[in-house]
Structures are given as C-alpha cells and as structure tokens.
Design an enzyme around this catalytic site. Structure first.
Site, PDB file in Angstrom:
ATOM      1  N   GLY A 233       0.710  -1.141  -0.156  1.00 22.03           N
ATOM      2  CA  GLY A 233      -0.191   0.195   0.031  1.00 22.03           C
ATOM      3  C   GLY A 233       0.976   1.291   0.070  1.00 22.03           C
ATOM      4  N   GLU A 258      -4.193  -3.379   5.293  1.00 22.49           N
ATOM      5  CA  GLU A 258      -5.572  -2.986   4.481  1.00 22.49           C
ATOM      6  C   GLU A 258      -5.080  -3.115   2.956  1.00 22.49           C
ATOM      7  OE1 GLU A 258      -2.867   0.292   4.180  1.00 22.49           O
ATOM      8  OE2 GLU A 258      -3.568  -0.766   6.050  1.00 22.49           O
ATOM      9  N   ASP A 259      -4.085  -2.753   2.508  1.00 26.56           N
ATOM     10  CA  ASP A 259      -3.626  -2.685   1.299  1.00 26.56           C
ATOM     11  C   ASP A 259      -3.881  -4.113   0.462  1.00 26.56           C
ATOM     12  OD1 ASP A 259      -1.716  -3.852   2.525  1.00 26.56           O
ATOM     13  OD2 ASP A 259      -0.040  -2.981   1.847  1.00 26.56           O
ATOM     14  N   ASN A 260      -3.455  -5.197   1.368  1.00 25.45           N
ATOM     15  CA  ASN A 260      -3.638  -6.711   0.756  1.00 25.45           C
ATOM     16  C   ASN A 260      -5.224  -6.818   0.586  1.00 25.45           C
ATOM     17  OD1 ASN A 260      -2.618  -9.241   0.037  1.00 25.45           O
ATOM     18  ND2 ASN A 260      -3.737  -9.807   1.791  1.00 25.45           N
ATOM     19  N   GLY A 263      -6.557  -5.189  -2.276  1.00 27.56           N
ATOM     20  CA  GLY A 263      -6.449  -5.598  -3.504  1.00 27.56           C
ATOM     21  C   GLY A 263      -7.105  -6.997  -3.813  1.00 27.56           C
TER      22      GLY A 263
END
Length: 414
Positions: A233, A258-260, A263
């Site tokens: 992220g 949260e980025d994963n 995605g």
C-alpha cells in the site's frame, strides 16, 4: 527351527521392504525439491525480464489529448516528520499530468509537525488545488484508514492515488499510470513497487538489501504471473467508485494489512492489477538492528493471517534454505558434492541479485562491499526471523499492540 528361520526371513524381508519405501520417499522428496528450485529460478528469470521491459526501458507517455485525462485526487496520510518529508510530498506537486490534480493531506493531530511542511508546499504551488484535512473518523483499529476517511469522503475525483507520506515518485508516474487505466477499462489498480534508498545505519542497510533485491524481485515476478492479487500500500491508484462497491475504505478498518485486503477485494470483483515502470522510492529510515528485526517480524506475522499459504511457503523461497535443500537433493540423486553445489547455488543467486539491483537502480549502490555484506546478513537472518514471527499473534505498530484473529482482523491490546 524352521519356524524360527521362517520368522527371521520374514523380518528381514519386512526391513528390506521398509528400506525400499524410505528410499523411494527420499527420492520423491529430492525430486520435489528440484522442482521447487526450478520454479524459483524461473521466477528469478521472469523478474529480470520484467525489469528489462518495464524499468530499464520505461514506458513512454501515450500521445492523447489533455482533455482525455480524468481528474485525480492524491491522498497523502501524514503523521510526524518522516525523513526527507518535504522532498517526498513535493513530488506530488511536480507530477507532469495533463489533467486536474487535487492533493489532500490527511493528518490526525492538529499539532502534528508535518502540517507545517504541507502548508509550506501549498504556498509554494498556489496553482495546485491542495489542502490539509485535520481529524479522524474511527471506523476500526487501523490508524491509517481512520486518518484517511475524511480525505476519502471529500475527494472530488473518482480516481484516487493513495500515497504514503515517505514515498517519492518521479514526475511522470501519474501520467504513465493513468495511461494504463485508459488503455484497459477493466484495469482497477495501478501500484508501484517499493524501492528503498540512502541507508545510513546497519538496520537500514539490512532493510534496503531486502527491499531492493528479494522483495522487489519476487514482487515483479508474482505480479507478472498474475494468478492472484499481490500489492503493497505504499503507492496505489484506485477508482473510488470501485472501492465503494466493495464497502469503501471503512470496510478495511479492522485489518492492519488493509492494502492486501483491498487488493483481494477488487481482484475478486473483476478488477485487474498492473504496474508501471515507476518506483515508490522511500528513504531507508530504520534506525537500528532491533528496529529492522521488529519490522520484519511484523510483516511476516501480518501476512500469516492474510496470505497464510504464501507465508508458510516463504522460507523455501530464501536462498540459504533452498540452496541447502537443492544441494542435498543433487547429492542424493546424482552424487554431486554438497559443498560445491551449495557454493555454486549461492554464488549464482548473489550475482543475479546484484545485477538486479544495478539495473533497477540504474547504477551502483553507495558502497558495493557494504551492500554485499548487508545482503549476506539479510539472507542469514531470514529464517530465524521467520521462525520467531510465525509462532506469535501480536505486533507493535505506531506505539500500539495488536492481536490478530484467525480471519485476519485485529484487536488493540494497549
């Protein structure tokens, strides 16, 4: 007597049969190790091919009218004075983008010193639509998500570029990224690989050696294969409407990674991911060896609860363990000398990592001897740190202690 002889013969036959089974099992394991090693070497080759196609020879701008470029909102979450903060934030103002750009600085504390840096830049670039948003909305335990909620709600554009405060991007990054989105209507995420630079401490050199070789190489290869979502992220471009369709930012406030999770949610919704040949450059800001170890443990422990299979498989992608297993397999199957095989394996791995760094960096590191030494130390530490990380369920981040649940969400302990 005949009974005793018969019993002894049966016992010997059973032992021979057991030995044959064990031998066949060892053969099978050895062949599996060689298949795994071949797969990892294939990924290394793929990463160098991607490196040549995207990073050594970067994609030129597409020749299209300025009015075809949609407006973009850049969200920069701030907290404290990161190393080189003015330079990293200023890179957003210096984007060579034909469309309208809005920059939103999101900060939780009205007394945060980063506000002064952001306001100075806003004054220096009066023609850019930029402002500082202070406060947070508590939608979960993730402080970054909480901090960005107000900016997400007030963004005027559907196209969002969420970029961490310590990331520097080259002036053409935004335009090249939007070109990819405009060329493919099902492309929903543009992301940029992390690239660490200018390490000043031993801990920073270890982190730098990891990020610019192992992590960067695997990141390029896995995304080139494209069988699943794989992104970090630091610098990502999304459609706000697509995020809203998977619950908006608030839906990911109970995850640290949260980025994963974003995605994966967009991937399941049918949005493809891709990368430009641009780097998310960040200063190597780790101050000590213990800080490096803590960060690596936090990364592994976080991934354990979000991409479990990949995390447990991870040690087999590291050079020393894979080299040792490959050397044993070749010795078992073909009688090759273990020490010669291991030395050759490690030398080739090392040489390709040094070549990878030289090409993606377009030049040498600050010091080849120190970089090589850092690489060796990083490789040696990889398995011990993984073992420490894999047995725990808590991490410390930004002064808070979090405990993971099996579904990947976390709770704050203190």
């Amino acid at each position: 007597m005949s009974t005793i002889t018969h019993t002894a013969a049966n016992s010997l036959e059973a032992k021979v049969a057991g030995f044959r089974v064990d031998f066949l099992n060892a053969d099978l394991v050895a062949y599996l190790v060689l298949v795994l090693a071949a797969f990892l070497w294939l990924l290394i080759v793929i990463s160098h091919c991607v490196l040549q196609r995207r990073y050594v020879s970067p994609r030129p701008f597409v020749d299209r009218p300025a009015e075809h470029y949609p407006p973009v909102t850049i969200i920069r979450p701030l907290k404290g004075l990161d190393q080189g903060l003015r330079r990293t934030l200023e890179s957003s103002f210096r984007q060579e983008y034909p469309g309208v750009v809005e920059i939103l600085f999101a900060v939780e504390d009205p007394n945060d010193p980063s506000i002064g840096v952001a306001n100075e830049l806003i004054e220096c670039y009066p023609k850019t639509r930029a402002r500082v948003l202070i406060g947070q909305d508590n939608v979960g335990i993730n402080p970054k998500i909480n901090n960005m909620m107000k900016a997400f709600a007030r963004a005027r554009s559907d196209l969002l570029w969420i970029c961490d405060s310590n990331v520097y991007t080259d002036p053409g990054t935004l335009r090249r990224s939007v070109d990819l989105l405009l060329d493919n209507k099902r492309m929903g995420v543009i992301h940029h690989v992390i690239f660490s630079e200018a390490p000043a401490t031993f801990g920073a050199m270890l982190d730098n050696a990891f990020l610019v070789t192992n992590h960067c190489r695997m990141y390029l290869a896995i995304n080139a294969v494209g069988i699943a979502s794989c992104l970090t992220g630091k610098s990502n471009i999304y459609y706000k409407s697509a995020l809203d369709n998977v619950g908006g930012l608030a839906a990911f406030g109970h995850y640290l990674a949260e980025d994963n999770m974003i995605g994966q949610a967009l991937w399941r919704s049918g949005w493809s991911h891709t990368m430009t040949g641009d780097l998310a450059r960040q200063p190597a800001d780790i101050g000590s060896f213990s800080e490096y170890c803590s960060r690596r443990i936090r990364w592994v422990r976080t991934r354990k609860y979000n991409v479990t299979f990949a995390t447990f498989y991870e040690p087999l992608t590291e050079s020393i363990l894979l080299g040792a297993l490959t050397s044993w397999a070749l010795r078992h199957l073909y009688g090759l000398n273990v020490y010669s095989t291991f030395s050759t394996f490690m030398s080739c791995w090392f040489a390709l990592d040094m070549l990878f760094f030289y090409r993606i960096n377009h030049g040498s590191p600050q010091s080849w001897p120190w970089f090589a030494f850092s690489w060796i130390c990083r490789e040696i530490l990889a398995l011990p740190l993984w073992l420490v990380a894999i047995v725990g369920d808590t991490v410390t981040w930004r002064g808070q202690v979090f405990r993971f649940h099996l579904n990947g969400t976390v709770e704050v302990l203190k």
